[in-house]
Design an enzyme around this catalytic site. Structure first.
Site, PDB file in Angstrom:
ATOM      1  N   GLU A 328       0.844  -1.194   0.000  1.00 19.80           N
ATOM      2  CA  GLU A 328       0.000   0.000   0.000  1.00 19.80           C
ATOM      3  C   GLU A 328       0.882   1.248   0.000  1.00 19.80           C
ATOM      4  O   GLU A 328       0.700   2.160  -0.804  1.00 19.80           O
ATOM      5  CB  GLU A 328      -0.900  -0.021   1.234  1.00 19.80           C
ATOM      6  CG  GLU A 328      -1.769   1.204   1.400  1.00 19.80           C
ATOM      7  CD  GLU A 328      -2.487   1.214   2.747  1.00 19.80           C
ATOM      8  OE1 GLU A 328      -3.442   1.997   2.879  1.00 19.80           O
ATOM      9  OE2 GLU A 328      -2.100   0.452   3.659  1.00 19.80           O
ATOM     10  N   HIS A 329       1.823   1.301   0.933  1.00 22.44           N
ATOM     11  CA  HIS A 329       2.771   2.411   1.027  1.00 22.44           C
ATOM     12  C   HIS A 329       4.184   1.858   0.854  1.00 22.44           C
ATOM     13  O   HIS A 329       4.543   0.864   1.491  1.00 22.44           O
ATOM     14  CB  HIS A 329       2.704   3.093   2.397  1.00 22.44           C
ATOM     15  CG  HIS A 329       1.335   3.526   2.808  1.00 22.44           C
ATOM     16  ND1 HIS A 329       0.546   2.773   3.664  1.00 22.44           N
ATOM     17  CD2 HIS A 329       0.613   4.630   2.486  1.00 22.44           C
ATOM     18  CE1 HIS A 329      -0.601   3.403   3.857  1.00 22.44           C
ATOM     19  NE2 HIS A 329      -0.592   4.524   3.151  1.00 22.44           N
TER      20      HIS A 329
END
Length: 433
Positions: A328-329
């Site tokens: 996601e990050h």
């Protein structure tokens, strides 16, 4: 304690375990509960919403109390500090500026023989935003969901968020909603909120698109109502993957990992590094920062179960492993992040350099923080203005143009066994003759 493993270990299996952390047997039981809630709200409307709000949130409401009143909205401003209000306004400006750059434009092309082709973008009529309650006041969630809807031109934006003690909604959430143009706010959470937005009740309007994160019950509800309404994504627990070299500050890396872990006991925080000394120093720094962490219990659980440090042979190897995890990050805490970036194919958001912690993107850089999780970055992207838009194809043919392609359409329609398709062209040609 945060574990350190080498690339020679079964790293891929460990990463897969973390990626699959929401796929447990309990999900089936929870899905049955969610189906029951959805059907009850669909059949009984407000009555079911109030029942489940009592059962799950321990708040007894009347139907007329579901919608937050104007006086409550006005009072919220008195309860928010000047510093927080200014921060909300700064973040709003930057998020809006970024999203305005990404608005797709309708277009029309005029071709030979008076053929007109194009694409026309129009917003949905109603957007429903879900903002979680519980562990924190998610002011940034309001901004990241409402602003793209506003920029898209959605005429009616409504928000649902669970009531806290004494039926209250966090004032910062109410202020943020007003700052970005949310017209209606309802104190309802969980699967019952998603059901109300999807089907409509006597009080809560049916919407066209539902966006916003939530717990497993909210995620399952969004999954089950998809098709009745549009949704942004099926978000799982948050995750960060950090690729760091010997130049990274171990205290900063540790803090970034904890910033992810503090979200949820199922949040994941992973470090890939080429430097054994950095790995050890980060491990020590994490333990030190956990000692007096205000959210220690949940954060410690996340680190223990879904925290990991992997010693890799090279930054290229780190990039390849990162692509398999599709985080996601992704933070590139390396000397030359732009040299690593071309090797990154799958990530929701990428943070470059030693001075770009994920929190910058979470709050006010501008790009959206509603991102694909659990490996979905392999095929999905962040929430955007386009989440709230549809596009229609524009097609116009002149008689001359139709005459030229009539034979091809006839051949294709005949091959598919659809005679009326062919006739719809033939009769226009005959009429012209």
């Amino acid at each position: 304690m945060l574990r350190i493993i080498t690339q020679q270990a079964d790293v891929k299996a460990e990463l897969q375990r973390i990626c699959d952390r929401t796929h447990d047997e309990q999900v089936l039981h929870k899905e049955a509960t969610v189906r029951e809630v959805l059907q009850a709200v669909k059949r009984q409307g407000d009555k079911a919403v109030l029942h489940y709000t009592d059962e799950f949130d321990n708040q007894i409401l009347k139907a007329e109390e579901l919608r937050v009143t104007g006086s409550e909205l006005d009072a919220a401003y008195q309860q928010v500090s000047k510093e927080l209000l200014e921060a909300i306004q700064l973040a709003s400006r930057q998020i809006e500026a970024f999203h305005r750059q990404r608005v797709p434009k309708s277009w029309v092309h005029f071709g030979d023989d008076d053929i007109v082709l194009g694409k026309r973008y129009t917003p949905v009529d109603r957007a429903g935003l879900y903002v979680p309650g519980g562990r924190a006041a998610y002011v940034s969630t309001v901004l990241m969901n409402a602003i793209p809807a506003k920029v898209a031109g959605v005429p009616r934006i409504v928000m649902a968020t669970p009531p806290g003690a004494q039926k209250a909604i966090n004032p910062a959430v109410l202020v943020a909603a007003q700052e970005v143009g949310v017209q209606e706010i309802y104190r309802v959470g969980g699967a019952q909120a998603i059901a109300a937005l999807a089907y409509g009740t006597e009080t809560i309007p049916k919407v066209d698109v539902i966006t916003g994160p939530g717990n497993i019950y909210v995620t399952l509800a969004k999954k089950l109502v998809y098709g009745t309404v549009g949704i942004d994504s099926l978000a799982g627990p948050s995750e960060v993957l950090i690729i760091a070299d010997e130049g990274a500050n171990p205290v900063h890396v540790a803090t970034d990992m904890l910033a992810q872990a503090e979200h949820d006991p199922m949040a994941a925080a992973i470090l890939f590094t080429t430097d054994p000394a950095l790995a050890k120093n980060v491990q020590v720094a994490v333990e030190r920062q956990l000692v007096d962490h205000p959210r220690r219990i949940d954060t410690e659980k996340a680190i223990a179960h879904y925290g990991l440090i992997v010693l890799v042979e090279s930054l290229d190897a780190a990039a390849e492993l990162s692509n398999e995890f599709a985080p996601e990050h992704l933070e590139l805490e390396v000397k030359d992040p732009w040299a690593v970036l071309p090797n990154i194919r799958h990530a929701g958001a990428i943070f470059l350099g030693y001075s770009t912690p994920e929190a910058v993107g979470d709050y006010l850089a501008g790009p959206n923080h509603t991102l694909p999780t659990s490996g979905a970055a392999r095929y999905a992207s962040a929430l955007s203005v386009e989440t709230f838009l549809k596009h229609s194809s524009i097609i116009q043919y002149s008689q001359t143009a139709l005459n030229k392609v009539a034979g091809a359409i006839d051949a294709l329609a005949t091959a598919e066994g659809l005679p009326s398709h062919a006739d719809s062209v033939k009769r226009r040609i005959q009429q012209d003759e």
